[in-house]
Structure formats: structure tokens, C-alpha cells
Design a protein around this motif. Structure first.
Motif, mmCIF file in Angstrom:
data_model
loop_
_atom_site.group_PDB
_atom_site.id
_atom_site.type_symbol
_atom_site.label_atom_id
_atom_site.label_comp_id
_atom_site.label_asym_id
_atom_site.label_seq_id
_atom_site.Cartn_x
_atom_site.Cartn_y
_atom_site.Cartn_z
ATOM 1 N N ASN A 258 0.819 -1.208 0.000
ATOM 2 C CA ASN A 258 0.000 0.000 0.000
ATOM 3 C C ASN A 258 0.857 1.264 0.000
ATOM 4 O OD1 ASN A 258 -2.839 1.004 0.285
ATOM 5 N ND2 ASN A 258 -1.981 1.970 2.102
ATOM 6 N N CYS A 259 1.978 1.224 0.745
ATOM 7 C CA CYS A 259 2.914 2.364 0.756
ATOM 8 C C CYS A 259 3.448 2.641 -0.647
ATOM 9 C CB CYS A 259 4.085 2.081 1.691
ATOM 10 S SG CYS A 259 3.649 1.940 3.428
ATOM 11 N N ASN A 263 2.812 6.081 -3.159
ATOM 12 C CA ASN A 263 3.914 7.039 -3.016
ATOM 13 C C ASN A 263 4.971 6.866 -4.107
ATOM 14 O OD1 ASN A 263 3.510 8.446 -0.195
ATOM 15 N ND2 ASN A 263 3.044 6.280 0.131
ATOM 16 N N LEU A 271 11.606 5.886 -0.587
ATOM 17 C CA LEU A 271 10.462 5.737 0.302
ATOM 18 C C LEU A 271 10.936 5.058 1.578
ATOM 19 C CD1 LEU A 271 7.375 5.969 0.730
ATOM 20 C CD2 LEU A 271 7.170 3.686 -0.265
ATOM 21 N N ILE A 273 10.287 3.292 4.969
ATOM 22 C CA ILE A 273 9.249 2.538 5.667
ATOM 23 C C ILE A 273 9.831 1.968 6.960
ATOM 24 C CG2 ILE A 273 7.598 0.624 5.520
ATOM 25 C CD1 ILE A 273 7.804 0.841 2.466
ATOM 26 N N GLN A 285 5.009 2.551 9.393
ATOM 27 C CA GLN A 285 5.029 4.000 9.159
ATOM 28 C C GLN A 285 5.856 4.317 7.922
ATOM 29 O OE1 GLN A 285 7.394 6.862 11.761
ATOM 30 N NE2 GLN A 285 5.321 7.222 12.550
ATOM 31 N N ASN A 286 5.392 5.260 7.124
ATOM 32 C CA ASN A 286 6.160 5.681 5.952
ATOM 33 C C ASN A 286 6.058 7.186 5.763
ATOM 34 O OD1 ASN A 286 3.287 4.806 4.832
ATOM 35 N ND2 ASN A 286 4.105 6.318 3.389
ATOM 36 N N ILE A 288 5.411 10.481 3.566
ATOM 37 C CA ILE A 288 4.422 10.731 2.515
ATOM 38 C C ILE A 288 5.066 11.511 1.369
ATOM 39 C CG2 ILE A 288 2.246 11.883 1.953
ATOM 40 C CD1 ILE A 288 1.332 11.396 4.807
#
Length: 339
Positions: A258-259, A263, A271, A273, A285-286, A288
Motif C-alpha cells: 500500500n505504501c 507514493n 520511500l 518505511i 510507518q512511511n 508521505i
């Protein structure tokens, strides 16, 4: 909705009828001019009429529909029940008069009829309330079963979404690595094999250990890094004590996916994560950095995961977006409730 059979044990019916018959004999026994024949007749009439009321109501209950239940008491059925009760009590009064000819028929019949009306009314309402409660309970069970089946089907569909696009991209990456003679080709094949082995082994399970889920995520991210290289910066710091706790399979993998789906992932803008534990939560957590042209999304991914946690644990996941970070907190599921 399918009609359901409502039953009351025969033991309860006969015991309650006999008990009422005995209770009706108490006033007679207390009279100064006690007559054992009148007392027995009075008890037997009450016993027989109570049996009739029980079985008549039990026989007529299955014809009730869910529409009748929703409306509440049926006045028409109640009147019919009372009229039939009056008729049956009249016959029993005639029988008593035939056996005990010395009694005055008028007062005796009036007393018996009043008793019959009270018993008919009381039992009609009592049995109807029991049936309504039973019906509502069955409806709740069916709704919960349907909800569970639907939830399982949705989650199964969600897990199957891993296969088509990801497999296509992985095979394209593998083809490129093989053609270019990449030294990591064999490792890539092994990780791809492991990932799909995890998929086959876990697809029918409701829960797996967090340690297994971390292995699935690790294999998945390894395959992604073959495409994005250093564009994915994943750090994992889950407390070792939580590795034997449980979670629905592919939860972390789906959250990582999903991240990436929403993104930008590039060498210039990696990115980041984080998967870590904090108290009673495992947190994903990532940072944005949303794509300019977002991919099509049904919005069902997070909702399915949330519903699985509600179903299995009775708790919701926590979704906390901020200006720079997107955080999801997953409640820890322990094997034993005393934990």
C-alpha cells in the motif's frame, strides 16, 4: 429468511402443567369443608388445560413469519386462542359436572372459564415472547455467520491480489536479470519461490506468528528491491518478545504494498518505511510523497485489514495520517487471553 423450528422440552411442559395443577389445589385444601374429589377434579382440569395451551401454541407457532414477529403480538391470533380456550374449558367444566353432579354448574363454569382465559392469555404472551427472543437470536447468528463468511471471502480476494500484478512484474525483473547476467539472479529466484511458498502455506490460516509474517515481508521487499534498488528504505525493529504473537497473514506485506502503491519510489526520493513495536502495537510507518497521478484504488485494503482485526480481536487498527507521515498501528494478538 428460512423458517426455524422453535421447541420447548416436553419435560418442561409436563412439569409446569403439573405444578399449576397442584397450585390450584392449594385453595381447595385450605377450605374448611375439604372435598378430595373436588380438589382432584380441579387440579386435573387445570393440568389438562395447561397441557392443551402449551401444545396448541407450540403447534401454531411455526406458522408465524418474520413479518408477524416484527409487528409484535397478533390480535387476531390472540382472540382465536382465547375463544378456543373458552370452548375447551367449557367442555372440561361439563366433564366435571358429569362426574360431580352435586356441584352448581353456573358458578363452577364461570370460575373455570375465568381461569381458562387467564391461563390462555398468560401462556400466549409468554410463549410468544420466548419465540420472539429465539427468532431474534437466530437472526443475529445468521447475520454474524454471513458477515464472517463475507469478510473471509473479501480477505481471500485481497490476498489473491498479490499474485497477478506482482508475479508479472517479478517475472519481468527476473527476465532482465537473467539476460544481463546479474549475479543475484539465483537469490531472486529463491526469494520468489519462498514468497509463493509462504502464500500457499498461509492462505487458509486466520493467524500466523509475527516472525513468519516478517519473513513474508522480507521476501517481498527483497523482490521489490530488485526493481527499485535503493528506492526502498525499510527498517524493522520489532521486539523479539512479540515474534511469537500473532497477526493475520500478509498484513505487513499488504501494508508495504500500500505504501508503494500511493507514493513515489525512486533513488532520488527513497520511500522510507519503518516497521517497529511500541507497547501493545506493531506499527507500520512511511514518509508521505504522493504520486502526481495516483493509481486506481478501491480503498478496501485497509478496511479489510481493519475488519479482520475487529473480527479476530475485537479491536480496530489505528490509522494516523499527518502532514509528513502515514502511520498504521496494529494491535498485538496473543495466543492466550491471559497475556
Amino acid at each position: 429468511m428460512k423458517q426455524m423450528t422453535f421447541k420447548v422440552a416436553n419435560k418442561i411442559i409436563w412439569f409446569s402443567s403439573a405444578l399449576l395443577g397442584i397450585l390450584m389445589a392449594v385453595p381447595k385444601i385450605a377450605e374448611r369443608h375439604f372435598n378430595i374429589y373436588e380438589t382432584i377434579a380441579n387440579s386435573v382440569i387445570t393440568f389438562l388445560f395447561t397441557l392443551f395451551v402449551w401444545y396448541y401454541n407450540m403447534v401454531t407457532l411455526p406458522v408465524y413469519s418474520s413479518r408477524d414477529i416484527a409487528k409484535g403480538f397478533s390480535v387476531g391470533r390472540l382472540v382465536k386462542n382465547l375463544l378456543l380456550g373458552i370452548a375447551v374449558m367449557f367442555l372440561l367444566a361439563c366433564l366435571q359436572q358429569f362426574l360431580l353432579t352435586h356441584l352448581e354448574f353456573g358458578p363452577q363454569m364461570l370460575m373455570i372459564e375465568v381461569r381458562g382465559i387467564l391461563l390462555s392469555l398468560t401462556f400466549y404472551m409468554f410463549i410468544h415472547l420466548l419465540y420472539q427472543s429465539y427468532h431474534n437470536q437466530q437472526v443475529s447468528i445468521e447475520l454474524e455467520r454471513s458477515r464472517t463468511d463475507n469478510l473471509g471471502a473479501q480477505f481471500e480476494l485481497l490476498r489473491q491480489q498479490v499474485n497477478p500484478h506482482f508475479l508479472f512484474n517479478s517475472l519481468n525483473t527476473l527476465k532482465y536479470m537473467a539476460e544481463s547476467g546479474d549475479e543475484h539472479t539465483v537469490d531472486f529466484i529463491l526469494k520468489l519461490s519462498n514468497f509463493y511458498r509462504f502464500t500457499l502455506e498461509s492462505r487458509k490460516l486466520d493467524l500466523i506468528k509475527v516472525s513468519q509474517e516478517l519473513e513474508i515481508m522480507d521476501a517481498y521487499v527483497y523482490l521489490l528491491r530488485a526493481r527499485f534498488e535503493e528506492g526502498i528504505d525499510l527498517t524493522v525493529s520489532v521486539d523479539k518478545g512479540l515474534h511469537n504473537s500473532l497477526m493475520p497473514p500478509f498484513t505487513l506485506q499488504l501494508l508495504v504494498e500500500n505504501c508503494i502503491k500511493h507514493n513515489i519510489v525512486s533513488l532520488d526520493r527513497p520511500l522510507k518505511i519503518r516497521v517497529y513495536s511500541d507497547g501493545g502495537f506493531i506499527i507500520v510507518q512511511n514518509n508521505i510523497q504522493l504520486k502526481k497521478v495516483p493509481e486506481a484504488s478501491t480503498g478496501m485494503g485497509l478496511e479489510n485489514i481493519n475488519q479482520r482485526y475487529v473480527h479476530l480481536l475485537g479491536k480496530e487498527i489505528e490509522i494516523r495520517p499527518s502532514e509528513n507521515l502515514f502511520t498504521i498501528k496494529l494491535p498485538v494478538i496473543y495466543e492466550y487471553s491471559h497475556n
